[in-house]
Write an enzyme that holds these catalytic residues in place. Structure first.
Site, PDB file in Angstrom:
ATOM      1  N   ASP A 119      -7.098   5.433   8.922  1.00 56.20           N
ATOM      2  CA  ASP A 119      -8.483   5.372   8.459  1.00 56.20           C
ATOM      3  C   ASP A 119      -8.807   4.039   7.785  1.00 56.20           C
ATOM      4  O   ASP A 119      -9.970   3.647   7.724  1.00 56.20           O
ATOM      5  CB  ASP A 119      -8.758   6.509   7.474  1.00 56.20           C
ATOM      6  N   HIS A 128       0.812  -1.217   0.000  1.00 51.38           N
ATOM      7  CA  HIS A 128       0.000   0.000   0.000  1.00 51.38           C
ATOM      8  C   HIS A 128       0.846   1.268   0.000  1.00 51.38           C
ATOM      9  O   HIS A 128       0.346   2.362   0.284  1.00 51.38           O
ATOM     10  CB  HIS A 128      -0.955   0.011   1.200  1.00 51.38           C
ATOM     11  N   GLU A 135     -11.284  14.515  12.731  1.00 50.88           N
ATOM     12  CA  GLU A 135     -10.705  14.710  11.403  1.00 50.88           C
ATOM     13  C   GLU A 135     -11.526  15.773  10.681  1.00 50.88           C
ATOM     14  O   GLU A 135     -12.423  16.377  11.264  1.00 50.88           O
ATOM     15  CB  GLU A 135     -10.661  13.398  10.605  1.00 50.88           C
TER      16      GLU A 135
END
Length: 540
Positions: free
Chosen positions: A170, A104, A284
Site C-alpha cells: 500500500d 521501515h 482490500e
C-alpha cells in the site's frame, strides 16, 4: 567594498574546505569494532560519529532501539560483501551487520546493536550506474532492481515501457529488498500472490560474505530462504521482478457494510476464481470502529465530512459495533473507458453492501498506487508520522474470521478509538509458495485474512496501553484456538520463533547454519543468538 567581499569569500572558502576535510577524514575506530576494520579499503565509507549512528538506532516502529557502532555507506554489493566477510572472520565475536533501506521495519530488523548498519540507499546515490533496468522484450517482461531501490522508483522506470509489477504494497516509499525480506502484500495478492511470489531471481550477499545469484533452479535453497526470510540468510542486493502491462486509469470504490457476514462473504466472492475474470483487480478491506466516527478525523483523503456523517448515521441506525468497507479497484485504459461503468455496475449488482453506500473515485494508476503518500503528508504536517507504531499484523484462517471479529472488534476493541486504521481482507493460500520462509496459517483453509491493527501512539502511556491490547488479542486467539500467524512477526524468545515457524524451524535453522553460521545478519529480532551471545561474550 571589494576588499570586504574578498575577506568574506576567503572565510566562506576556508569554512567549506574545513567541512570537506572533516568529511574526507578517515573515521575514528569504534570501541566495539575490530581496529583492523578501519584499515580496509572500504573504511572511508564507514561513519562512527554519534550523529550518524543515532539516526539508525531505531526504526519506523519506534518500539525498540539499539545503537550501532558504525554506519556503512556502500557503493556496490561488493562493498557489502567485503564488510560481511570481514565480520565473519572476526573471531571470537563477529560484529552484527544489518541492511537498512528506509528503516521501515518496526521491531528491529534494520538494527545492528553494537555492530554496523548498512545504508543500502547509498548504492542508489552519487551518479553510479543505474540499478533499475527494465527488460520489456519477450513474453515475460521483468525489471532488475537493486535491493536499495524504492518501489516508487521501480514504478516510474517500468511505466516508461508501459509496464508495472503485478503486486504492490500500500505504501511505495519502501525498498525492494525490505518488502521481499518479509513478503510484500497488498490488494493484488489474491490474484498474483505476495511480491515474493513474483520474483524470478535474486543476488544475495550471504552471512559469509559470498555473493550468490539464485533462482528457483539455481541455488534454490537460498532463493526460497531469502524471500520472506526477515534478513536472516543474506542481504538482497538485486531482484528480478515480473512485470505486466500497466493500465492508465483506475476506478476506485469503497462499499460500506454493517454486517460482517455479508462483508466477508462478498470479499471471498471477489477473490474467487469465478469472479476474477469479471471482478476487481485489487481487493482490500477496512474496519472502522464506531467510536472513531465521533472522536476521529472529520474527513480523510478518501471520505469527505459529509460521507463520514452518513457512515456515522449508518452505524447508529444499525447498532453495529463497526462499519466494514470493501475497497476495490478496476483498471482500465482509454480504449476500455466506455465499458468500465457497465463492468462496475454488473459487479456491484452481485454484492450485498448497504444500499446507497457506494463511494467512488476515478484516478490515474499512479495516483491510486501512491495513495498513501497523501495520507503521509497529512500526518507529517500534524507531527503524527514519526511516532511509535505498536502494530499487530495477523493472518487469520477463514474458518475463524467471524470468531475473531466477535472477540476483537465486538469485544476487546468495541469501545476503543486508537489513532490508526484497521485492515481486513482475504487472500488465496494457493498463490503463496510454501518453500519460501514467509508463514501463512497451517490449517486446511484455502483462504486466510490479513488483519492489520496499524496503530500510532501519541504518548508513552498510549504505547503501553496499545501493547496491552495487542497482547490481549493474541491471548484471545490462543485461548480460542484461532491458529493465526503473525505477519511482520515479533517474538520475544527463540521458543516463540520456533512456534511461529512450526515444522519449518528445523530447515530454517539448517539454512541459517549454512548461509550465516555466525548469526551476523539482522540480529535485532533475536531469532538466532549471535555466536558471541552463545559463548557468553558481550557484543553490544
Amino acid at each position: 567594498m571589494a576588499r570586504a567581499r574578498f575577506v568574506a569569500l576567503a572565510a566562506l572558502l576556508t569554512s567549506f574546505l574545513s567541512v570537506a576535510a572533516g568529511q574526507l577524514r578517515p573515521p575514528l575506530p569504534a570501541a566495539g569494532l575490530p581496529a583492523d576494520l578501519f584499515n580496509l579499503g572500504i573504511a572511508s565509507r564507514l561513519r562512527t560519529d554519534r550523529d550518524a549512528t543515532a539516526k539508525v538506532s531505531t526504526d519506523f516502529g519506534q518500539m525498540v532501539s539499539a545503537a550501532p557502532e558504525a554506519v556503512f555507506h556502500p557503493r556496490s554489493p561488493a562493498d557489502i560483501a567485503a564488510l560481511v566477510r570481514f565480520s565473519a572472520a572476526s573471531s571470537p565475536a563477529p560484529f552484527p551487520v544489518a541492511p537498512r533501506g528506509q528503516g521501515h521495519s518496526w521491531r528491529g530488523q534494520s538494527l545492528a546493536p553494537g555492530g554496523v548498519v548498512v545504508d543500502m540507499r547509498s548504492m542508489g546515490r552519487g551518479g553510479a550506474a543505474p540499478r533499475i533496468n527494465v527488460s520489456a522484450a519477450g513474453a515475460a517482461p521483468y525489471v532488475d532492481a537493486g535491493g536499495e531501490q524504492l518501489w516508487a522508483d521501480v514504478l516510474r522506470a517500468a511505466l516508461r515501457h508501459g509496464l508495472g509489477p503485478r503486486v504492490w504494497t500500500d505504501y511505495l516509499r519502501l525498498t525492494v529488498g525490505g518488502t521481499l525480506s518479509n513478503a510484500g502484500i497488498g490488494g493484488q495478492a489474491f490474484r498474483h500472490g505476495p511480491q515474493i511470489a513474483n520474483v524470478d531471481e535474486l543476488d544475495v550477499v550471504t552471512g559469509t560474505g559470498e555473493m550468490v545469484t539464485c533462482s528457483r533452479d539455481k541455488n534454490s535453497d537460498l532463493f526460497f530462504a531469502a524471500l520472506g526470510g526477515l534478513g536472516q540468510f543474506g542481504v538482497i542486493t538485486r531482484a528480478r521482478i515480473l512485470l505486466e502491462p500497466a493500465p492508465k486509469r483506475v476506478r476506485w470504490v469503497r462499499l460500506a457494510y454493517s454486517d460482517v457476514v455479508a462483508f466477508t462473504k462478498d470479499q471471498e466472492f471477489l477473490i474467487s476464481d469465478r469472479a476474477q475474470e469479471i471482478g476487481f483487480d485489487y481487493v482490500e478491506g477496512q474496519v472502522q470502529l464506531n467510536r472513531s466516527f465521533a472522536e476521529g478525523p472529520k474527513s480523510t483523503p478518501f471520505f469527505s465530512e459529509a460521507n463520514l456523517n452518513r457512515l456515522s448515521g449508518l452505524a447508529s441506525r444499525t447498532g453495529s459495533a463497526a462499519i466494514y468497507y470493501i475497497e476495490g479497484a478496476v483498471y482500465y485504459n482509454e480504449d476500455t473507458a466506455t465499458s468500465v461503468d457497465q463492468k462496475m455496475e454488473a459487479l456491484l449488482d452481485q454484492l450485498t453492501f448497504e444500499p446507497g453506500f457506494v463511494f467512488t473515485k476515478d484516478v490515474t494508476y499512479v495516483q491510486f498506487l501512491d495513495r498513501v503518500r497523501e495520507e503521509e503528508m497529512v500526518l507529517r504536517s500534524a507531527g503524527l508520522w514519526e511516532v511509535p507504531h505498536p502494530w499487530l499484523n495477523l493472518f487469520v484462517p477463514r474458518s475463524r474470521i467471524l470468531d475473531f471479529d466477535t472477540g476483537v472488534f465486538k469485544g476487546l476493541l468495541r469501545d476503543a478509538n486508537p489513532a490508526g486504521i484497521i485492515l481486513m481482507y482475504p487472500m488465496n493460500k494457493d498463490r503463496w509458495d510454501d518453500r519460501m520462509t514467509a508463514m501463512t496459517p497451517t490449517d486446511d483453509d484455502e483462504v486466510f485474512y490479513a488483519v492489520s491493527l496499524l496503530w500510532s501512539a501519541l504518548s508513552v502511556d498510549e504505547v503501553m496501553r496499545l501493547e496491552r491490547e495487542n497482547e490481549a488479542v493474541l491471548d484471545l486467539c490462543d485461548k480460542a484456538g484461532i491458529k493465526c500467524k503473525q505477519y511482520l512477526p515479533h517474538h520475544t524468545s527463540q521458543e516463540g520463533w520456533q512456534r511461529h515457524f512450526g515444522d519449518k524451524w528445523g530447515k530454517i535453522a539448517e539454512l541459517k547454519a549454512k548461509y550465516d553460521p555466525q548469526a551476523i545478519l539482522s540480529p535485532g529480532q533475536k531469532i538466532f543468538p549471535s555466536r558471541g551471545e552463545a559463548v557468553g561474550i558481550a557484543t553490544a
